[in-house]
Scaffold this active site. Structure first.
Site, PDB file in Angstrom:
ATOM      1  N   CYS A 298     -22.081-120.592  27.320  1.00  0.00           N
ATOM      2  CA  CYS A 298     -21.585-119.969  26.091  1.00  0.00           C
ATOM      3  C   CYS A 298     -21.419-121.030  24.991  1.00  0.00           C
ATOM      4  O   CYS A 298     -22.399-121.541  24.472  1.00  0.00           O
ATOM      5  CB  CYS A 298     -20.298-119.204  26.379  1.00  0.00           C
ATOM      6  SG  CYS A 298     -19.907-117.956  25.137  1.00  0.00           S
TER       7      CYS A 298
ATOM      8  N   HIS B 244     -21.079-115.804  31.481  1.00  0.00           N
ATOM      9  CA  HIS B 244     -19.886-116.241  32.198  1.00  0.00           C
ATOM     10  C   HIS B 244     -19.883-115.614  33.599  1.00  0.00           C
ATOM     11  O   HIS B 244     -20.494-114.580  33.841  1.00  0.00           O
ATOM     12  CB  HIS B 244     -18.629-115.782  31.466  1.00  0.00           C
ATOM     13  CG  HIS B 244     -18.392-116.452  30.155  1.00  0.00           C
ATOM     14  ND1 HIS B 244     -17.907-117.734  30.049  1.00  0.00           N
ATOM     15  CD2 HIS B 244     -18.568-116.010  28.886  1.00  0.00           C
ATOM     16  CE1 HIS B 244     -17.784-118.054  28.766  1.00  0.00           C
ATOM     17  NE2 HIS B 244     -18.180-117.026  28.041  1.00  0.00           N
TER      18      HIS B 244
END
Length: 485
Positions: free
Chosen positions: A334, A432
């Protein structure tokens, strides 16, 4: 009939409220109750994507798992995600409504009480019991006027309170008795009992302590709970957990290093790696160099550009370059993925003042921050080894460039994700939760010359069952549930 409810408030932050609520949720399930967790306002950069398309604090996600319920935005209707020392992103019922400075939020938050009570009512309508978690300290009377998280909520929703103190940090008698002393009498009257948490040693030595607190306050003593060692197998709520000494340092032959950004987000991504016997997972604190490692992971960040500046100030960019020269592997997740690129642009000031900065230049991609936030659970396959994966996306920004033509993964029902360097040793992804997937974690360890030995989901479930049994043995759980109304 609407559910009954009881609230666990604390004498301070990090006294164990989240874990106690998770254990009580699992204990209620074991008694055949349909139970839901609730926290009116949470402040954390560890968040989870909900089944109804929003985001809530990671602690409420764990509590929902303990309760056996799908994640809902109503379990945590107000989530604050700090982006600086004095400001945060404000999430209401799962959706970002903007950013706010700390002082401005104190005046604004009272307007969020209707949404909080609406979410609480939705949970009550479909359960037998709601277990509510307070936020921070019940004794923050300087913030009481517009409070929606502790006594302000308890009074508005008429929910009885149990006060939790942490003996491990010392002064627990004073913190419990002192809380009653500073509260408005009407607020103090909401407290029905108390629990002392994280005791170590011979519990009979604190018998007098429990009697003193009960005598001074008039509250019912509901338990002296010993330290629960199994907590290390459960996701932590916030980065305060990273400041405590690691429970198992140097245990594995594969070293995985994670620079601990000031605004680190979703660091529970790496919990499953830490459980693996083959892995020594090290969070590198500021002021420390990145050690020679098998894998360096740049984690998520709540403020990518600001944390990238810190990476350079710490000299971690130099450490990364040396790591790559030695043949090491790098994974960016991310915000960490965005840092690996050549450029990051924030033309609309999503994270702070509008800006454009050079990235680390380790992947030939660039990122533009956008106002739209991606929140979705995903499944797919990593392309290097055709291994299935599951996880979630939670980010602002769009990343493109030549290395994105070599994606890390393909998402089911979607498109490609991430980017890979030409030699395959540098990988970026927006996903994630990769390592909580046992197969995907095994694929990563295989690339490093190891293998996965832990069933992560089963380990978490076992820890929750053990936590519930721990509370049943040392707390008057029936008494806590009996206070609910």
């Amino acid at each position: 009939m609407p559910a009954r409810a009881v609230m666990i408030q604390g004498t301070g932050s990090d006294v164990g409220k989240s874990l106690i609520v998770a254990g009580l949720c699992r204990a209620a399930v074991r008694r055949g109750l349909r139970v839901a967790p609730f926290k009116a306002q949470n402040m954390s950069n560890n968040a989870a994507v909900t089944d109804d398309g929003g985001e809530i604090g990671r602690a409420q996600a764990l509590q929902a798992r303990a309760a056996g319920l799908p994640l809902s935005v109503h379990m945590n209707p107000v989530l604050l995600k700090p982006q600086s020392e004095v400001g945060a992103q404000v999430i209401v019922q799962g959706r970002r409504i903007g950013n706010s400075g700390a002082r401005a939020y104190q005046d604004f938050k009272a307007s969020l009480l209707p949404a909080v009570l609406e979410s609480f009512g939705i949970l009550k309508a479909d359960t037998d019991l709601v277990i509510v978690e307070g936020a921070g300290s019940a004794s923050e009377v300087n913030l009481r006027r517009n409070d929606i998280a502790n006594m302000g909520f308890a009074r508005a929703a008429d929910v009885p309170v149990v006060l939790l103190g942490d003996i491990d940090r010392g002064g627990v008698i004073a913190s419990l008795v002192g809380t009653q002393a500073v509260l408005d009498p009407a607020d103090a009257a909401m407290i029905e009992g108390f629990i002392v948490n994280r005791f170590r040693g011979d519990p009979s030595l604190f018998d007098d302590g429990m009697r003193i607190v009960a005598g001074r306050t008039g509250w019912r003593a509901l338990g002296l709970v010993p330290h629960f060692a199994g907590a290390v197998r459960l996701p932590a709520e916030d980065a305060m957990a990273l400041e405590r000494p690691a429970g198992r340092a140097g245990a594995g032959r594969l070293l995985v290093a994670v620079p601990q950004f000031a605004r680190i987000a979703n660091f529970d991504d790496f919990d499953a790696l830490a459980m693996e016997p083959a892995v020594d997972l090290v969070f590198v604190r500021r002021g420390q160099p990145i050690p020679p490692a098998d894998l360096v992971i740049l984690p998520g960040s709540k403020a990518t550009i600001a944390d990238l500046a810190d990476v350079r100030r710490e000299g971690w960019d130099i450490d990364l370059a040396a790591h790559i020269r030695r043949g090491g592997r790098v994974l960016g997740v991310c915000g960490g993925f965005q840092m690996l690129g050549c450029r990051i642009a924030d033309p609309d000031g999503i994270e702070g003042p509008p800006s454009m900065v050079a990235g680390l230049g380790l992947l030939d991609v660039e990122t533009v921050m956008t106002g739209e936030k991606t929140l979705t659970k995903v499944t797919g396959r990593s392309l290097a080894d055709d291994a299935p994966l599951s996880g979630y996306e939670m980010h602002v920004g769009r990343t493109t460039g030549p290395d994105a033509a070599r994606p890390f993964a393909v998402i089911d029902g979607g498109g490609p994700d991430g980017a890979v360097s030409t030699d395959g040793r540098i990988v970026g992804t927006y996903l994630h939760g990769l390592f909580t997937d046992d197969v995907q974690r095994g694929a990563w360890l295989a690339r490093l010359g190891g293998r996965a030995e832990v069933g992560y989901g089963a380990a978490v479930e076992t820890a929750l069952d053990e936590l519930a049994a721990h509370l049943e043995a040392h707390m008057d759980v029936a008494g806590v549930f009996g206070l609910a109304r």
